[in-house]
Scaffold this active site. Sequence first.
Site, mmCIF file in Angstrom:
data_model
loop_
_atom_site.group_PDB
_atom_site.id
_atom_site.type_symbol
_atom_site.label_atom_id
_atom_site.label_comp_id
_atom_site.label_asym_id
_atom_site.label_seq_id
_atom_site.Cartn_x
_atom_site.Cartn_y
_atom_site.Cartn_z
ATOM 1 N N CYS A 72 -21.728 -11.558 -18.953
ATOM 2 C CA CYS A 72 -22.614 -12.449 -18.198
ATOM 3 C C CYS A 72 -22.916 -13.782 -18.877
ATOM 4 O O CYS A 72 -22.880 -14.819 -18.194
ATOM 5 C CB CYS A 72 -23.900 -11.729 -17.810
ATOM 6 S SG CYS A 72 -24.379 -10.335 -18.794
ATOM 7 N N ARG A 91 -18.785 -2.165 -27.011
ATOM 8 C CA ARG A 91 -20.137 -1.661 -27.220
ATOM 9 C C ARG A 91 -20.102 -0.547 -28.249
ATOM 10 O O ARG A 91 -19.250 0.348 -28.187
ATOM 11 C CB ARG A 91 -20.744 -1.165 -25.906
ATOM 12 C CG ARG A 91 -20.853 -2.280 -24.876
ATOM 13 C CD ARG A 91 -21.454 -1.825 -23.573
ATOM 14 N NE ARG A 91 -21.410 -2.900 -22.583
ATOM 15 C CZ ARG A 91 -21.758 -2.755 -21.310
ATOM 16 N NH1 ARG A 91 -22.180 -1.577 -20.874
ATOM 17 N NH2 ARG A 91 -21.688 -3.779 -20.483
ATOM 18 N N GLN A 132 -14.376 -4.402 -17.527
ATOM 19 C CA GLN A 132 -15.207 -4.344 -16.328
ATOM 20 C C GLN A 132 -14.681 -5.286 -15.253
ATOM 21 O O GLN A 132 -14.172 -6.369 -15.556
ATOM 22 C CB GLN A 132 -16.647 -4.740 -16.654
ATOM 23 C CG GLN A 132 -17.362 -3.762 -17.568
ATOM 24 C CD GLN A 132 -18.813 -4.167 -17.778
ATOM 25 O OE1 GLN A 132 -19.092 -5.255 -18.256
ATOM 26 N NE2 GLN A 132 -19.730 -3.293 -17.418
ATOM 27 N N ASP A 150 -16.136 -7.502 -13.494
ATOM 28 C CA ASP A 150 -17.454 -8.107 -13.633
ATOM 29 C C ASP A 150 -17.558 -9.369 -12.779
ATOM 30 O O ASP A 150 -16.707 -10.253 -12.871
ATOM 31 C CB ASP A 150 -17.694 -8.468 -15.103
ATOM 32 C CG ASP A 150 -19.130 -8.268 -15.514
ATOM 33 O OD1 ASP A 150 -19.970 -8.039 -14.627
ATOM 34 O OD2 ASP A 150 -19.409 -8.341 -16.722
ATOM 35 N N HIS A 176 -20.492 -12.353 -11.211
ATOM 36 C CA HIS A 176 -21.841 -12.905 -11.213
ATOM 37 C C HIS A 176 -21.930 -13.928 -10.093
ATOM 38 O O HIS A 176 -21.095 -14.828 -9.993
ATOM 39 C CB HIS A 176 -22.174 -13.519 -12.567
ATOM 40 C CG HIS A 176 -22.219 -12.484 -13.655
ATOM 41 N ND1 HIS A 176 -21.119 -12.171 -14.413
ATOM 42 C CD2 HIS A 176 -23.215 -11.669 -14.065
ATOM 43 C CE1 HIS A 176 -21.432 -11.205 -15.255
ATOM 44 N NE2 HIS A 176 -22.691 -10.879 -15.061
ATOM 45 N N LYS A 197 -32.331 -3.163 -9.793
ATOM 46 C CA LYS A 197 -30.917 -2.964 -9.494
ATOM 47 C C LYS A 197 -30.740 -1.889 -8.430
ATOM 48 O O LYS A 197 -31.639 -1.086 -8.158
ATOM 49 C CB LYS A 197 -30.144 -2.563 -10.757
ATOM 50 C CG LYS A 197 -30.630 -1.268 -11.405
ATOM 51 C CD LYS A 197 -29.785 -0.900 -12.615
ATOM 52 C CE LYS A 197 -30.283 0.404 -13.249
ATOM 53 N NZ LYS A 197 -29.379 0.899 -14.295
ATOM 54 N N HIS A 226 -25.815 -9.811 -10.884
ATOM 55 C CA HIS A 226 -24.777 -9.131 -11.666
ATOM 56 C C HIS A 226 -24.241 -7.987 -10.804
ATOM 57 O O HIS A 226 -25.022 -7.257 -10.193
ATOM 58 C CB HIS A 226 -25.342 -8.510 -12.937
ATOM 59 C CG HIS A 226 -26.075 -9.448 -13.835
ATOM 60 N ND1 HIS A 226 -25.623 -9.781 -15.087
ATOM 61 C CD2 HIS A 226 -27.259 -10.106 -13.682
ATOM 62 C CE1 HIS A 226 -26.485 -10.599 -15.668
ATOM 63 N NE2 HIS A 226 -27.487 -10.809 -14.834
#
Length: 666
Positions: free
Chosen positions: A358, A387, A405, A407, A409, A493, A539
């Site tokens: 992000c 991670r 991911q 991912d 945004h 979320k 997100h």
Amino acid sequence: MSEQQVSVKGQDGGQAEVAAGATAGEALRALGLFRGQVLAARVDGQTRDLATTIADGARIEAVPADSEEGRQILRHSVAHIMAQAVTDLYPEAKFAIGPPIDNGFYYDFDVAEPFTPTDLERIEDRMRAIVREDQAFQRRELPRDEALELFADQPYKVEIIHSVEDQVISVYDNVRPDGTVWPDLCRGPHLPTTKWVPAFTLQRVAGAYWRGDERRPMLQRIYGTAWESRKALKAHLRQLDEARERDHRKLGRELDLLSFPEELGAGLAVWHPNGAIVRKQMEDYARAEHLRRGYEPVYSPHIGRSQLWETSGHLDFYADGMYPPMELDTGGESRGSVRGSEGGAQRGTDYYPKPMNCPFHVLVYRSRTRSYRELPLRLFELGTVYRYERSGVLHGLLRARGFTQDDSHIFCTAEQIVDECVDVLEFAVDLFRDFGFAEGPSRVALSTRPSKAATVGTDEGWIHAEAALTETLERSGLDYVVDAGEGAFYGPKIDLQVTDAIGRAWQLTTVQVDFNLPERFGLAYVGPDGAEHRPYMIHRVLFGSLDRFFAILLEHFAGAFPTWLAPVHAVVVPISDRHHAYGDQVVAELVAQDLRATLDDSDDTMGAKIRKHQLAKVPYQLIVGDAEAAARTVAVRPRQGDQRKDVPVAELAAELAAEVAGRRSL
């Protein structure tokens, strides 16, 4: 109503009078709600023991044994029984914590020697004896000093007592037949007695660091499971057997998809060609669908300066999940270096492998002045993140240290949040269908704000974001539940789960509204009034991570991927060497239709070839011999369905191409 009675209300609107001092269990009976196996009561919204005294006007609900909450209470109670059994058999054992977990429970012990399978049998036998003894679970509350004295010989309990702020500590006693008690530190609730335990078994032992800290003692963790009936326990054990057969690590080896070399490090995988082909289909799908739906692709690096993570808040809220920084040369020794953008070494700066994408997408947005006419701006990346997960929780691709991911945004105005989130949910449902979860999400949850101490942002921001997600769910038509306090530190979320072929639930899609990062990075857009305004940021991931979703698919299909995803669509099996030339022609016709086809020209017997490709779960085996070569046909042995003979090659190629294009997941 006399002064010796109090009024209680039921979840169905009923009302009853019970004697003053009545328990929750008695109130449920008076209301007619004590039906079947009831393990606890929800009193004015709080789950309590059945022995809890009821106040006048209380609202009472039953907690049945076959509910998720009922199973948690059952499993927590069995964990206490296990701890008592261990300390009965091993008096020097120190016991730490024993929570219920998904489908089971565990308890951690500090013992001189690791537990063996024989030890587990002895412990389970002692647990069954405790169940037969009908020992009552009795709650009492002690001042902190008395609790410390009670557990003076249990260092882990003492540490827990010191870590809580409550001055009154709750303890549960298991009351033995001779009147003596075995106490444990616990908030509860619990079953009324041990005899209410219908079915349980112990499963395995593992090592676990106290508090998950590798600098603390290594404890012995005993895992078990408990269910509301023997039938439910047997069904769960059958599911576990099936899950072991479907384990993606096992299938990954057998089908030559991927591996986890020790030299690479825990939590990291290498993808073999077969697995990489499947993954490529997933990536191609993601890229094409995102472009079709108005997303714009971006790429970002794998590392970033500490300043970036300080600004984003990750070093404040997520440091434990990040890898240590690469320390650059500051005049002394260093563990590594990163070259600066001008080619020289930047001194005195730490770089972190990215745990999330992000902040990089924020920098793309901030790279120039934005107008309201550009919003919503949807950025998309297949971004690999790193991670640091504790070794004890690593589990193949399902819990890894490096993964990719899908991912995205979305930067938008406050008024656009709902429309964008509705579109995301529609995208997710379409994706589930295309990848074989045609029934769609099995659970949809709205996660709201955690405690203020664990979050950032204004009350107004949280209220607006939660209202927007609530409206999103109402407009989507999806049934949902509210998971109070389970939101991220920067915003609420929506989480979507699917259920696989053997009944396991998997969390996949997440949609989060964030007003924190736009504030931290000073994001703005120029509105129609010519003034600057702060955008919102959404997100979202659909797969969650490609790696984890691949593992879920592999286990869901037990390795038998639908044709469009399979590493090989069809293998041509010649009956003898003289049929190789015709087999090559069949392969060429299939490849010309963009199908993945190969020729088995090995020296194996026909039976061995067919069995090999069955075990490899190839969707179609095409047998060719003299008759097929003469007629330009094939004999089709599908992985599922009836065999066919004399199928023209062109006809079959068209059929398979249509099946692949249709992404059918039969």
